[in-house]
Motif scaffolding. Structure first.
Motif, PDB file in Angstrom:
ATOM      1  N   PHE A   1       0.973  -1.135  -0.122  1.00  0.00           N
ATOM      2  CA  PHE A   1      -0.028   0.020   0.086  1.00  0.00           C
ATOM      3  C   PHE A   1       0.878   1.197  -0.020  1.00  0.00           C
ATOM      4  CE2 PHE A   1      -2.540   3.277   1.513  1.00  0.00           C
ATOM      5  CZ  PHE A   1      -3.834   2.928   1.140  1.00  0.00           C
ATOM      6  N   GLY A   2       0.907   2.005  -0.960  1.00  0.00           N
ATOM      7  CA  GLY A   2       1.487   3.213  -1.023  1.00  0.00           C
ATOM      8  C   GLY A   2       1.209   4.370  -0.174  1.00  0.00           C
ATOM      9  N   ARG A   3       2.035   4.607   0.654  1.00  0.00           N
ATOM     10  CA  ARG A   3       1.513   5.514   1.673  1.00  0.00           C
ATOM     11  C   ARG A   3       2.577   6.902   1.692  1.00  0.00           C
ATOM     12  NH1 ARG A   3       3.163   5.559   6.401  1.00  0.00           N
ATOM     13  NH2 ARG A   3       5.455   5.114   6.943  1.00  0.00           N
ATOM     14  N   VAL A   4       3.378   6.980   0.753  1.00  0.00           N
ATOM     15  CA  VAL A   4       4.140   8.227   0.525  1.00  0.00           C
ATOM     16  C   VAL A   4       4.313   8.657  -1.032  1.00  0.00           C
ATOM     17  CG1 VAL A   4       6.335   9.389   0.859  1.00  0.00           C
ATOM     18  CG2 VAL A   4       5.655   8.063   2.666  1.00  0.00           C
ATOM     19  N   ALA A   5       3.885   9.842  -1.173  1.00  0.00           N
ATOM     20  CA  ALA A   5       3.949  10.196  -2.721  1.00  0.00           C
ATOM     21  C   ALA A   5       2.755   9.411  -3.598  1.00  0.00           C
ATOM     22  CB  ALA A   5       5.345   9.835  -3.398  1.00  0.00           C
TER      23      ALA A   5
ATOM     24  N   THR B   1       8.090   3.819   2.131  1.00  0.00           N
ATOM     25  CA  THR B   1       6.975   4.580   1.242  1.00  0.00           C
ATOM     26  C   THR B   1       5.905   3.564   1.051  1.00  0.00           C
ATOM     27  OG1 THR B   1       8.149   3.620  -0.871  1.00  0.00           O
ATOM     28  CG2 THR B   1       8.856   5.766   0.202  1.00  0.00           C
ATOM     29  N   MET B   2       6.074   2.262   1.472  1.00  0.00           N
ATOM     30  CA  MET B   2       4.986   1.311   1.510  1.00  0.00           C
ATOM     31  C   MET B   2       4.585   0.830   2.768  1.00  0.00           C
ATOM     32  SD  MET B   2       5.080  -1.746  -1.255  1.00  0.00           S
ATOM     33  CE  MET B   2       6.409  -1.226  -1.712  1.00  0.00           C
ATOM     34  N   ALA B   3       3.460   0.375   3.083  1.00  0.00           N
ATOM     35  CA  ALA B   3       3.119  -0.651   4.144  1.00  0.00           C
ATOM     36  C   ALA B   3       2.743  -1.674   3.399  1.00  0.00           C
ATOM     37  CB  ALA B   3       1.771  -0.002   4.714  1.00  0.00           C
ATOM     38  N   ILE B   4       3.065  -2.830   4.266  1.00  0.00           N
ATOM     39  CA  ILE B   4       2.667  -4.084   3.732  1.00  0.00           C
ATOM     40  C   ILE B   4       1.338  -4.607   4.632  1.00  0.00           C
ATOM     41  CG2 ILE B   4       3.506  -6.740   3.778  1.00  0.00           C
ATOM     42  CD1 ILE B   4       5.114  -4.911   2.152  1.00  0.00           C
ATOM     43  N   VAL B   5       0.349  -4.950   3.897  1.00  0.00           N
ATOM     44  CA  VAL B   5      -0.983  -5.276   4.609  1.00  0.00           C
ATOM     45  C   VAL B   5      -1.228  -7.093   4.231  1.00  0.00           C
ATOM     46  CG1 VAL B   5      -3.586  -5.067   4.370  1.00  0.00           C
ATOM     47  CG2 VAL B   5      -1.670  -3.052   3.942  1.00  0.00           C
TER      48      VAL B   5
ATOM     49  N   LEU C   1      -5.966  13.552   4.701  1.00  0.00           N
ATOM     50  CA  LEU C   1      -4.790  14.403   4.276  1.00  0.00           C
ATOM     51  C   LEU C   1      -5.282  15.834   4.018  1.00  0.00           C
ATOM     52  CD1 LEU C   1      -3.237  12.278   1.167  1.00  0.00           C
ATOM     53  CD2 LEU C   1      -2.682  12.589   3.700  1.00  0.00           C
ATOM     54  N   THR C   2      -6.534  16.304   4.387  1.00  0.00           N
ATOM     55  CA  THR C   2      -6.937  17.732   4.203  1.00  0.00           C
ATOM     56  C   THR C   2      -6.346  18.482   5.115  1.00  0.00           C
ATOM     57  OG1 THR C   2      -9.204  16.782   3.627  1.00  0.00           O
ATOM     58  CG2 THR C   2      -9.184  19.065   4.267  1.00  0.00           C
ATOM     59  N   GLY C   3      -5.860  19.351   4.652  1.00  0.00           N
ATOM     60  CA  GLY C   3      -4.827  20.515   5.509  1.00  0.00           C
ATOM     61  C   GLY C   3      -3.557  20.000   5.618  1.00  0.00           C
ATOM     62  N   SER C   4      -3.023  19.045   5.027  1.00  0.00           N
ATOM     63  CA  SER C   4      -1.750  18.440   5.074  1.00  0.00           C
ATOM     64  C   SER C   4      -0.910  19.086   4.040  1.00  0.00           C
ATOM     65  CB  SER C   4      -1.778  16.886   5.194  1.00  0.00           C
ATOM     66  OG  SER C   4      -0.346  16.368   5.200  1.00  0.00           O
ATOM     67  N   THR C   5       0.287  19.379   4.366  1.00  0.00           N
ATOM     68  CA  THR C   5       1.302  19.821   3.386  1.00  0.00           C
ATOM     69  C   THR C   5       2.157  18.761   2.747  1.00  0.00           C
ATOM     70  OG1 THR C   5       2.945  20.418   5.032  1.00  0.00           O
ATOM     71  CG2 THR C   5       1.155  22.245   4.246  1.00  0.00           C
ATOM     72  N   ARG C   6       2.189  17.498   3.712  1.00  0.00           N
ATOM     73  CA  ARG C   6       2.911  16.309   3.154  1.00  0.00           C
ATOM     74  C   ARG C   6       1.955  15.286   2.769  1.00  0.00           C
ATOM     75  NH1 ARG C   6       5.667  12.950   7.463  1.00  0.00           N
ATOM     76  NH2 ARG C   6       6.837  11.426   5.872  1.00  0.00           N
ATOM     77  N   SER C   7       2.214  14.871   1.444  1.00  0.00           N
ATOM     78  CA  SER C   7       1.440  13.629   0.970  1.00  0.00           C
ATOM     79  C   SER C   7       1.937  12.273   1.680  1.00  0.00           C
ATOM     80  CB  SER C   7       1.571  13.386  -0.734  1.00  0.00           C
ATOM     81  OG  SER C   7       1.648  14.216  -1.268  1.00  0.00           O
ATOM     82  N   SER C   8       1.470  12.025   2.631  1.00  0.00           N
ATOM     83  CA  SER C   8       1.689  10.704   3.176  1.00  0.00           C
ATOM     84  C   SER C   8       0.623  10.236   4.247  1.00  0.00           C
ATOM     85  CB  SER C   8       3.137  10.687   3.815  1.00  0.00           C
ATOM     86  OG  SER C   8       3.147  11.521   5.024  1.00  0.00           O
ATOM     87  N   LEU C   9       0.624   8.907   4.409  1.00  0.00           N
ATOM     88  CA  LEU C   9      -0.743   8.580   4.986  1.00  0.00           C
ATOM     89  C   LEU C   9       0.277   7.579   6.333  1.00  0.00           C
ATOM     90  CD1 LEU C   9      -3.768   8.266   5.508  1.00  0.00           C
ATOM     91  CD2 LEU C   9      -3.436   5.943   4.120  1.00  0.00           C
ATOM     92  N   GLY C  10      -0.067   7.711   7.506  1.00  0.00           N
ATOM     93  CA  GLY C  10       0.741   6.973   8.481  1.00  0.00           C
ATOM     94  C   GLY C  10       0.062   5.708   8.588  1.00  0.00           C
ATOM     95  N   ILE C  11       1.054   4.888   9.168  1.00  0.00           N
ATOM     96  CA  ILE C  11       0.404   3.458   9.535  1.00  0.00           C
ATOM     97  C   ILE C  11      -0.934   3.576  10.373  1.00  0.00           C
ATOM     98  CG2 ILE C  11       1.018   1.158  10.697  1.00  0.00           C
ATOM     99  CD1 ILE C  11       2.452   1.430   8.236  1.00  0.00           C
ATOM    100  N   ALA C  12      -1.158   4.190  11.563  1.00  0.00           N
ATOM    101  CA  ALA C  12      -2.079   4.316  12.317  1.00  0.00           C
ATOM    102  C   ALA C  12      -3.499   4.664  11.282  1.00  0.00           C
ATOM    103  CB  ALA C  12      -1.937   4.996  13.515  1.00  0.00           C
ATOM    104  N   LEU C  13      -3.405   5.698  10.454  1.00  0.00           N
ATOM    105  CA  LEU C  13      -4.452   6.111   9.545  1.00  0.00           C
ATOM    106  C   LEU C  13      -5.054   5.005   8.781  1.00  0.00           C
ATOM    107  CD1 LEU C  13      -3.484   9.799   9.064  1.00  0.00           C
ATOM    108  CD2 LEU C  13      -5.476   8.778  10.494  1.00  0.00           C
ATOM    109  N   LEU C  14      -3.731   4.104   8.292  1.00  0.00           N
ATOM    110  CA  LEU C  14      -3.879   3.163   7.303  1.00  0.00           C
ATOM    111  C   LEU C  14      -4.820   2.239   7.998  1.00  0.00           C
ATOM    112  CD1 LEU C  14      -3.690   1.571   4.772  1.00  0.00           C
ATOM    113  CD2 LEU C  14      -1.377   1.090   5.022  1.00  0.00           C
ATOM    114  N   ARG C  15      -4.610   1.965   9.037  1.00  0.00           N
ATOM    115  CA  ARG C  15      -5.048   0.714   9.964  1.00  0.00           C
ATOM    116  C   ARG C  15      -6.582   1.203  10.275  1.00  0.00           C
ATOM    117  NH1 ARG C  15       0.149   0.079  13.593  1.00  0.00           N
ATOM    118  NH2 ARG C  15       0.969  -1.526  12.681  1.00  0.00           N
TER     119      ARG C  15
END
Length: 178
Positions: free
Chosen positions: A82-86, A106-110, A138-152
């Motif tokens: 799962f792509g979580r950065v860029a 840059t990726m999580a393993i699911v 990601l609304t309001g975020s300046t960085r395109s990344s999704l943390g592991i906790a949010l992915l979960r």
């Protein structure tokens, strides 16, 4: 609040973390030293949608880094990237993956478990509903990344397993036709 308002009564709305292990493959997030004779250290952009490594640009790391990584995860036919950065939300369906590779942060393993079909979960993670949830986080975020906790915490529907398999087979057939 429910993301899926019209689910049949025998379906459940669950978080990804309740139906799959979500693994941060390189939790230090520090780039290891490059080793031109080593093992690929693949980021989300170094793999195609089936997990094939694009050899021309992937950096390589030592065998020691690989040994450290296999203590945390092993890429199997049940693994999803799962792509979580860029390349947020890019999904890699590792199929018949028989290669030594380390995965960058840059990726999580699911890893689906229990009553969750890998194929069904791949389709859920590729859906517009999941994309909408990612955009909301990601609304309001300046960085395109999704943390592991949010992915979960991403929501997915969970029908009974036989239905998951039927739905996934139909969607896969449509994908092949396209």
């Amino acid at each position: 609040m429910s993301k899926f308002l019209c689910l049949p009564k025998e379906w459940r709305e669950v978080t990804v973390g309740t139906v799959a292990d979500v693994i941060d493959p390189h939790p230090s997030h520090r780039a290891p030293n490059e080793d031109p004779l080593g093992i690929p250290f693949a980021g989300i952009g170094d793999l195609d949608e089936y997990g094939r490594v694009r050899e021309d640009k992937v950096r390589k790391v030592s065998h020691e880094i690989f040994e450290e990584h296999i203590k945390r995860y092993k890429i199997t036919d049940n693994s999803i990237g799962f792509g979580r950065v860029a390349s947020l939300g890019k999904i890699i369906d590792f199929k018949v993956f028989k290669r030594k590779v380390t995965i960058s942060p840059t990726m999580a393993i699911v890893e689906p478990r229990g009553g969750m079909s890998k194929s069904f979960l791949v389709h859920c993670l590729r859906s517009q509903e999941t994309e909408g949830q990612i955009n909301f986080f990601l609304t309001g975020s300046t960085r395109s990344s999704l943390g592991i906790a949010l992915l979960r915490n991403l929501l997915v529907p969970e029908p009974p397993l036989p239905e998951q398999k039927k739905i996934a087979a139909i969607l896969s057939s449509v994908d092949e036709g396209i």
